[in-house]
Design a protein around this motif. Structure first.
Motif, PDB file in Angstrom:
ATOM      1  N   TYR A  42     -43.686 -27.872 -64.844  1.00  0.00           N
ATOM      2  CA  TYR A  42     -43.761 -29.146 -64.470  1.00  0.00           C
ATOM      3  C   TYR A  42     -44.823 -30.141 -65.054  1.00  0.00           C
ATOM      4  CZ  TYR A  42     -47.808 -27.814 -61.770  1.00  0.00           C
ATOM      5  OH  TYR A  42     -49.068 -27.004 -61.496  1.00  0.00           O
ATOM      6  N   ARG A  43     -45.771 -29.450 -65.978  1.00  0.00           N
ATOM      7  CA  ARG A  43     -46.688 -30.287 -66.253  1.00  0.00           C
ATOM      8  C   ARG A  43     -46.478 -31.303 -67.456  1.00  0.00           C
ATOM      9  NH1 ARG A  43     -51.935 -28.329 -64.908  1.00  0.00           N
ATOM     10  NH2 ARG A  43     -51.962 -26.718 -63.498  1.00  0.00           N
ATOM     11  N   GLN A  76     -43.991 -27.338 -51.893  1.00  0.00           N
ATOM     12  CA  GLN A  76     -44.870 -26.721 -53.042  1.00  0.00           C
ATOM     13  C   GLN A  76     -44.839 -27.746 -54.055  1.00  0.00           C
ATOM     14  OE1 GLN A  76     -44.167 -22.608 -53.001  1.00  0.00           O
ATOM     15  NE2 GLN A  76     -44.750 -22.319 -50.632  1.00  0.00           N
ATOM     16  N   GLU A 131     -41.204 -25.576 -60.666  1.00  0.00           N
ATOM     17  CA  GLU A 131     -42.501 -24.847 -60.181  1.00  0.00           C
ATOM     18  C   GLU A 131     -43.062 -24.167 -61.456  1.00  0.00           C
ATOM     19  OE1 GLU A 131     -43.140 -22.361 -56.408  1.00  0.00           O
ATOM     20  OE2 GLU A 131     -43.391 -21.059 -57.999  1.00  0.00           O
ATOM     21  N   ALA A 132     -42.465 -23.617 -62.214  1.00  0.00           N
ATOM     22  CA  ALA A 132     -42.954 -22.684 -63.564  1.00  0.00           C
ATOM     23  C   ALA A 132     -42.860 -23.953 -64.448  1.00  0.00           C
ATOM     24  CB  ALA A 132     -41.830 -21.671 -63.876  1.00  0.00           C
ATOM     25  N   HIS A 176     -43.734 -30.652 -54.800  1.00  0.00           N
ATOM     26  CA  HIS A 176     -44.273 -31.997 -54.757  1.00  0.00           C
ATOM     27  C   HIS A 176     -45.910 -32.119 -54.502  1.00  0.00           C
ATOM     28  CE1 HIS A 176     -40.347 -32.866 -52.635  1.00  0.00           C
ATOM     29  NE2 HIS A 176     -40.102 -32.702 -53.812  1.00  0.00           N
ATOM     30  N   ILE A 177     -46.543 -30.801 -54.043  1.00  0.00           N
ATOM     31  CA  ILE A 177     -47.943 -30.748 -53.978  1.00  0.00           C
ATOM     32  C   ILE A 177     -48.541 -30.588 -55.527  1.00  0.00           C
ATOM     33  CG2 ILE A 177     -49.985 -29.689 -53.179  1.00  0.00           C
ATOM     34  CD1 ILE A 177     -48.446 -28.524 -50.835  1.00  0.00           C
ATOM     35  N   LEU A 178     -47.827 -29.838 -56.156  1.00  0.00           N
ATOM     36  CA  LEU A 178     -48.245 -29.594 -57.523  1.00  0.00           C
ATOM     37  C   LEU A 178     -48.001 -30.707 -58.236  1.00  0.00           C
ATOM     38  CD1 LEU A 178     -46.528 -26.153 -58.370  1.00  0.00           C
ATOM     39  CD2 LEU A 178     -48.935 -26.427 -57.632  1.00  0.00           C
TER      40      LEU A 178
END
Lengths: 321, 615
Positions: A169-170, A196, A166-167, A198-200
């Motif tokens: 992933y980009r 969350q 989450e922190a 997966h949404i990101l």
């Protein structure tokens, strides 16, 4: 009196994810591995379909195996200094995939440069025809420097790269997109956090069907129950139609086994536990089978003997297609 | 005893050797930031010891060079000079007075909690030789039928006073459960019988003067903040320091109320003697602390307070400097974590009289939700923390002139302040707009994480933040920013509120869509952008006309009670008939909470008007 039909029908299906690309598919793997595709809860052969068997990967680590526990090291010790030999040996040991851990990129373990890491990836790809999983050093800044080079080096091979968190992933998402790899989404033992993430990933363009999720893991006797129920609840949600939970599950369990004393303490510490050389692989195999029963499809292990035992168990247990 | 001087305030106090510098700061009335009540946990009470010797206790925090934690640093024998870095300076105590729609000239109307009656009594004679007290009662019953009681204190000089005014006294009366109490008998002054309504929030206190033609509202931060940002940390403070701490907290809130009173009196030209009644609202813990009742059992299982229905008291019982003969009334609470503020809110919004079920969400530090109609009333608490009230944030402020209360984008991010004053900081509605705007513009992702490299996003001390107003355009000497930590607090706060509402509805077998109205209450802004509140998932995605921003209903409820005693009884009924749901033991709450800590929500299908689900 007729026997009532108690079969449960689910609306959702676990995505099938294929790792690896053969020469026809633009890669150089001798085979590919597909996981997922189940239409029901694990092992219920009478009511669901199980088109793909769980797959087993052996860990190959750029930092060597010096800190591995003795029972795993006794197998890999002689090849641990040479990534290519090690990777080639995995195939002989029966692995379905090789998982290359880039630990040597960690600043405490030598801080191997992105270029060197990319070269490691290339050499492993050259040494084995098995599909490849590449696992970063689990330090955000390091991974963001190293993994894009590695995805590039492995372009066309349809590898599985991890991990996106989450922190952070980009960068990995962008490089997996650019070089057409699958991606591991790691969220610590919580369905909502997995969704969350997966949404990101979806928001930055990753197709959720290209995600394999890692709910983190612990060895048998070391918090396995938490992960077990997380996987199980996630799978029930997936089958119930939650598209953000329909990803197959990978557990990176090799290094976890070294953390439980039941799997590592010498014979003389607790003779009633039996011989270490039997106990250690059995513990790792039992952990894998446990997670398989929760719903996991891909296992990253360290001990080749344990891998063989787990595969034998799968042969016996897995519903015949 | 060593003396401790705090810079930059330049205040010196003498302390026992061995006292922590956090206690010294409190003694010096220097608000110093801390979230754990001085247990060495939060790592926020940063100080720099400039001179003198101190004893440093072990700390789990890695602090910068020259930095210590005030709570882990003890005074030794020598005098000490301490500098408070900006990040540990708490919100300053500062009273602001605002003008709102004034009351009419004949305000307050008859029938309030305190009143003054002008009596024309017939003097006694040999034919009519009733005692002075009975005589007064007789005339009071003529003035308005009912039960009256003259306490001994008033009786003792009643004969003298009645004769001094030639039997034409002015009588001050207050409403009591059994009728009216005679507070005072004196000459007819023609001065108004004024009152004050007070809402004691965990973070901010607001007071409205109830007087003819008065449109004054004063507010300030609750200076109890120096003992901890939320009710729990303040209760812990009481528990640790036994009787003294409870008194400290009481004195601190009463001092704030007196400051507000002074400001209101100054603005209106009235005198303290003109204020005959005070009606107080606030959450259960705030009311306990205001009255000096020990709140420690509120946080211990099974979570019960000292009392929820409270008797009227005298100003000097707590130290409020209104007319000493006057009365103070507290609105009743429902439970340990659903307080008088929600009772006031239900009263002010008429929730208990509606035909169709509606929800009242009080977005305070100690957030509360009530759902109901004339058939039923249920409530729960949802601790949101002070984020939306500007507490604990880098540039947060309460709603006042200069607070950025609205943010939007027309390509570039724009903002507006209350009263169009130079910007001081961001208040709750400003935060709602800012989150929604940054999310929409792709400057943060759905977890609220800033996108590095987006315009306005920069890295400060290793943390990403968004620069909204540079210092040179602000009314403060620093940039007005939104930090990553602020976003996390805001997301958690809105997640707690939404999850609490969802679980409460689930317990009723209802959904958000079944509610005719969703009213958002709180003193965190002037106006609310409903779309933005839905975009960030603070409020559910229901047709917008159903959403209503109702402002500080706790204060409104207190005003309603003050001006009409019938409302006092209504409030007691409301509190008595509300059913409290305990969420902390609810198996689904945690799951719902994590799921709601996302923008707008993990289950995107619950927010169809915001964005389609991924893929």
């Amino acid at each position: 009196m007729p026997v009532p039909d108690v079969k449960e029908k689910f609306s959702g299906v676990v995505h099938a994810v294929t790792i690896g690309a053969t020469s026809e598919q633009g890669g150089s793997r001798t085979r590919t591995v597909t996981i997922g595709g189940e239409t029901g809860l694990p092992m219920l052969s009478f009511e669901a379909e199980y088109p793909h068997r769980p797959a087993f990967a052996l860990e190959v680590n750029t930092a060597g195996a010096d800190d591995w526990h003795s029972q795993a090291r006794k197998h890999v010790g002689e090849v641990a200094a040479d990534l290519e030999k090690w990777a080639a040996r995995c195939e002989e040991w029966g692995a379905d995939l090789v998982c290359l851990h880039l630990d040597a990129a960690h600043p405490d373990l030598g801080g191997r440069s992105p270029e060197e890491c990319a070269d490691d990836v290339k050499r492993v790809l050259g040494a084995t025809g098995l599909p490849l999983i590449v696992w970063g050093a689990d330090v955000d800044e390091v991974d963001n420097n190293v993994l894009p080079k590695c995805t590039q080096a492995a372009a066309g091979e349809n590898c599985l790269f991890g991990t996106a968190k989450e922190a952070n992933y980009r960068t990995l998402a962008a490089s997996c997109l650019a070089d057409s790899h699958k991606i591991i989404a790691e969220a610590p033992s919580d369905i909502n956090l997995s969704k969350q993430l997966h949404i990101l990933l979806g928001d930055v363009g990753v197709n959720v069907q290209n995600i394999v999720m890692h709910p983190t893991c612990g060895a048998l006797g070391f918090g396995m129950v938490y992960i077990y129920t997380t996987i199980e609840r996630g799978r029930i949600a997936a089958l119930g139609g939650d598209v953000l939970m329909q990803q197959p599950v990978v557990v990176n369990m090799g290094k976890e086994i070294g953390r439980v004393k039941e799997a590592t303490s010498p014979d003389e510490d607790a003779p009633q536990w039996g011989k270490l050389d039997v106990r250690a692989p059995l513990w790792e195999a039992a952990t894998a089978v446990g997670y398989m029963e929760a719903g996991a499809e891909l296992f990253i292990m360290r001990n080749p003997e344990a891998l063989q035992q787990a595969k034998t168990a799968v042969e016996a247990l897995w519903p015949k297609a | 005893m060593p003396r401790v001087t705090f810079h930059p305030a330049g205040v010196t106090v003498e302390v026992e050797s061995g006292a922590s510098l956090l206690d010294a700061a409190r003694q010096a009335q220097i608000p110093i930031r801390n979230d754990c009540g001085g247990q060495g946990v939060c790592g926020r009470c940063l100080i720099e010891v400039k001179r003198g010797e101190v004893t440093r206790l072990k700390s789990r925090h890695r602090l910068g060079p020259g930095r210590d934690l005030a709570c882990r640093t003890l005074a030794a024998e020598a005098d000490i000079e301490v500098f408070l870095p900006r990040e540990s300076r708490e919100l300053e105590v500062e009273v602001t007075v605002r003008r709102v729609e004034p009351f009419p000239p004949d305000y307050p109307p008859p029938g309030g909690m305190v009143e003054r009656a002008q009596i024309e009594a017939a003097p006694p004679s040999l034919d009519d030789n009733v005692a002075d007290g009975q005589r007064l009662l007789r005339h009071l019953r003529e003035w308005r039928p009912g039960e009256y009681h003259i306490p001994l204190r008033v009786l003792s000089d009643l004969p003298v006073r009645l004769r001094e005014v030639d039997w034409r006294p002015e009588v001050a009366l207050s409403v009591e459960p059994w009728g009216h109490r005679v507070l005072h008998v004196g000459p007819q002054t023609g001065r108004p019988c004024c009152m004050m309504a007070v809402d004691i929030g965990t973070t901010a206190i607001k007071a409205r003067l109830l007087a003819p033609e008065s449109g004054w509202v004063a507010s300030c931060y609750n200076s109890q903040v120096m003992f901890g940002p939320d009710v729990i940390s303040r209760i812990i403070h009481c528990q640790r320091n036994e009787g003294g701490a409870c008194r400290e907290l009481q004195e601190s809130v009463v001092a704030d109320i007196n400051l507000l009173l002074d400001a209101l009196l100054e603005a209106s030209g009235l005198r303290p003697e003109d204020i005959w009644g005070v009606v107080v609202s606030g959450n259960t813990t705030m009311i306990h602390l205001f009255l000096g009742l020990c709140p420690v059992w509120i946080r211990r299982e099974p979570y019960v307070g000292c009392a929820y229905h409270l008797p009227p008291i005298r100003p000097k019982d707590v130290g409020v400097q209104t007319n000493p003969a006057g009365r103070i009334f507290c609105l009743p609470s429902v439970s340990s974590f659903v307080g008088a503020d929600i009772t006031g809110g239900v009263l002010a919004t008429g929730l208990a009289e509606r035909q169709k079920p509606a929800a009242l969400i009080d977005l305070g530090t100690n957030g509360e939700i009530a759902i109901g109609c004339r058939e039923f009333l249920v409530c729960c608490s949802a601790s949101a923390g002070p984020a939306f009230e500007g507490g604990g944030s880098a540039s947060g402020t309460r709603a006042r002139d200069g607070a950025i209360d609205s943010v939007w984008s027309d390509g570039a991010v724009q903002w507006k302040t209350i009263g169009d004053a130079a910007p001081l900081g961001i208040c709750g509605t400003g935060y709602i707009d800012l989150l929604a705007t940054l999310l929409r513009e792709g400057m943060m992702d759905k977890t609220g994480r800033f996108v590095e490299g987006a315009p306005g996003v920069r890295r400060e001390d290793g943390e990403l933040q968004y620069l909204l107003v540079p210092a040179d355009r602000a009314a403060v000497d620093r940039d007005i920013v939104l930090t990553q930590a602020d976003v996390e607090n805001l997301v958690r706060a809105k997640g707690a509120i939404y999850a609490a509402g969802s679980v409460l509805l689930q317990s009723l077998g209802m959904e958000w869509g079944d509610l005719a109205n969703i009213m958002l209450a709180g003193g965190f802004g002037e106006s609310l952008d409903k779309d933005n509140a839905v975009t960030i998932g603070l409020l559910p995605d229901v047709p917008r006309p159903r959403i209503e921003f109702v402002g500080n209903t706790s204060l409104q409820g207190a005003v309603m009670v003050a001006e009409n005693a019938q409302n006092y009884w209504k409030a007691r009924d409301i509190a008595a008939k509300m059913t409290y749901f305990e969420l902390s033991t609810h198996p689904d709450f945690m799951d719902q909470f994590v799921s709601a800590c996302f923008l707008p929500h993990t289950d995107a299908e619950k927010f169809p008007s915001v964005a389609g689900p991924a893929q």
